[in-house]
Motif scaffolding. Structure first.
Motif, PDB file in Angstrom:
ATOM      1  N   GLN A 116       2.178   3.313  58.014  1.00  0.00           N
ATOM      2  CA  GLN A 116       3.171   4.382  58.130  1.00  0.00           C
ATOM      3  C   GLN A 116       2.561   5.779  58.055  1.00  0.00           C
ATOM      4  O   GLN A 116       3.227   6.759  58.381  1.00  0.00           O
ATOM      5  N   GLY A 117       1.328   5.880  57.619  1.00  0.00           N
ATOM      6  CA  GLY A 117       0.654   7.159  57.495  1.00  0.00           C
ATOM      7  C   GLY A 117       0.778   7.756  56.111  1.00  0.00           C
ATOM      8  O   GLY A 117       1.748   7.516  55.393  1.00  0.00           O
ATOM      9  N   THR A 118      -0.217   8.550  55.738  1.00  0.00           N
ATOM     10  CA  THR A 118      -0.190   9.269  54.467  1.00  0.00           C
ATOM     11  C   THR A 118      -0.721  10.679  54.697  1.00  0.00           C
ATOM     12  O   THR A 118      -1.715  10.878  55.391  1.00  0.00           O
ATOM     13  N   GLN A 119      -0.037  11.666  54.131  1.00  0.00           N
ATOM     14  CA  GLN A 119      -0.368  13.063  54.365  1.00  0.00           C
ATOM     15  C   GLN A 119      -1.536  13.495  53.494  1.00  0.00           C
ATOM     16  O   GLN A 119      -1.547  13.268  52.283  1.00  0.00           O
ATOM     17  N   VAL A 120      -2.505  14.145  54.118  1.00  0.00           N
ATOM     18  CA  VAL A 120      -3.619  14.771  53.417  1.00  0.00           C
ATOM     19  C   VAL A 120      -3.591  16.259  53.735  1.00  0.00           C
ATOM     20  O   VAL A 120      -3.616  16.648  54.903  1.00  0.00           O
ATOM     21  N   THR A 121      -3.527  17.079  52.705  1.00  0.00           N
ATOM     22  CA  THR A 121      -3.512  18.523  52.875  1.00  0.00           C
ATOM     23  C   THR A 121      -4.658  19.126  52.079  1.00  0.00           C
ATOM     24  O   THR A 121      -4.767  18.907  50.869  1.00  0.00           O
ATOM     25  N   VAL A 122      -5.501  19.884  52.755  1.00  0.00           N
ATOM     26  CA  VAL A 122      -6.652  20.527  52.129  1.00  0.00           C
ATOM     27  C   VAL A 122      -6.401  22.025  52.130  1.00  0.00           C
ATOM     28  O   VAL A 122      -6.271  22.646  53.187  1.00  0.00           O
ATOM     29  N   SER A 123      -6.335  22.612  50.956  1.00  0.00           N
ATOM     30  CA  SER A 123      -6.061  24.029  50.822  1.00  0.00           C
ATOM     31  C   SER A 123      -7.356  24.824  50.770  1.00  0.00           C
ATOM     32  O   SER A 123      -8.394  24.332  50.316  1.00  0.00           O
ATOM     33  N   SER A 124      -7.293  26.053  51.240  1.00  0.00           N
ATOM     34  CA  SER A 124      -8.424  26.960  51.185  1.00  0.00           C
ATOM     35  C   SER A 124      -8.254  27.945  50.063  1.00  0.00           C
ATOM     36  O   SER A 124      -8.917  28.091  49.180  1.00  0.00           O
TER      37      SER A 124
END
Length: 124
Positions: A116-124
């Motif tokens: 189903q997918g999994t969200q990956v968010t990388v912040s700066s």
């Protein structure tokens, strides 16, 4: 038939690490090659990593080579994506995929089953 469930996504600071997991179940699951793909908004689905059914062949694109590692557990029921030195451009929904044959592939259309997918968010 193979069922896949991803987990481990989240928010992480640039330069950090994250490990994604994909639990696989179904018929002849141990004979499946596995892959990871990602898709960011407005962009095409991108190959991230693949592993053959034996675990001996690994494949990565240049964009993640040296930073990401794909692996399987001994029972071949779970595949992992260890991500390090994360960059903002790694931000995407990450999908686990399985093939009905054992050879690793970089092409999304050669995979038969998807999580189903999994969200990956990388912040700066």
């Amino acid at each position: 038939q193979v069922q896949l469930v991803e987990s481990g996504g989240g928010l992480v600071q640039a330069g950090g690490s994250l490990r994604l997991s994909c639990a696989a179940s179904g018929r002849t699951v141990s004979s499946r090659a596995m892959g990871w793909f990602r898709q960011a908004p407005g962009k095409e689905r991108e190959f991230v990593a693949a592993i053959s059914k034996s675990g001996s062949t690994l494949s990565y694109p240049d964009s993640v080579k040296g930073r990401f590692t794909i692996s399987m557990d001994n029972a071949k029921t779970t595949v992992y994506l260890q991500m390090g030195s994360l960059k903002p451009e790694d931000t995407a929904v990450y999908y686990c995929a399985a093939r009905t044959v054992g050879y690793a592939s970089r092409r999304y259309d050669e995979y038969n089953y998807w999580g189903q997918g999994t969200q990956v968010t990388v912040s700066s």
